[in-house]
Design a protein around this motif. Sequence first.
Motif: not given
Length: 220
Positions: A1-4, A15-24, A31-34, A38-44
């Motif tokens: 999530m973009t700060p601020g 988006l949370d559900a999408h990212l959770t499925e991908l992370a699984s 750290k690399a996975r996060a 994180g970069e994907l979340r910002e873009g989405l």
Amino acid sequence: MTPGRNVTPDRYALLDAHLTELASVLHGPAKARARLLGELREGLEDATDDLSAHLDRDEAARRAIRDFGTPEELAPGFQRELTIAQARQTARAVLLLVPLLFLCGYAAEFTAGPAAQLAFVPLAGVAALAGLAAAVLLAATGRLSRRLPAPDRLPLFAAWTGTTAATALALSSLTLAVAAAVTSNWPLAAAGAALMAASHAHLASVARTCRRCARLATGA
């Protein structure tokens, strides 16, 4: 999530559900996975915000997900990057832990005499080769990889390098344990054996993770 950004907890629920499925389905350094997620979340989130100007919020999120790719489409590329990161982590662990074996060789001579140190000679040779291989791996997956793509089998080679070094550490632990049983200066030998055992456990775990990542990246 973009700060601020001031958002409600469920604003990006899809988006949370999408990212959770991908992370699984991704494996590799946390750290690399996060960072990748994180970069994907910002873009989405940015895409969803832009699309929601003329679409329903949920439809905007679905459109952003389709544009970026499904978990099945994104996972192979993400996993390849995580596998390289895991290979580098394995190589660094080898370079960090292998020198301990040489120190324990000197400890063995101090506690049980030259005969005990002689047992470390072949182990030191194996450790030296593993350390050299680890240094090459770091070079091949670092700046050099920007010019030449890393071979597909390189992460698996990193895993077996870690396993080889871990085996040498396990044998050194056994050697020091035997020395502790036959010498009067057993506390030092026992401490060295415990240190080698702990080092073996850590490196073996890192190497197993690297092997798993390598197989996922190649589809083996």
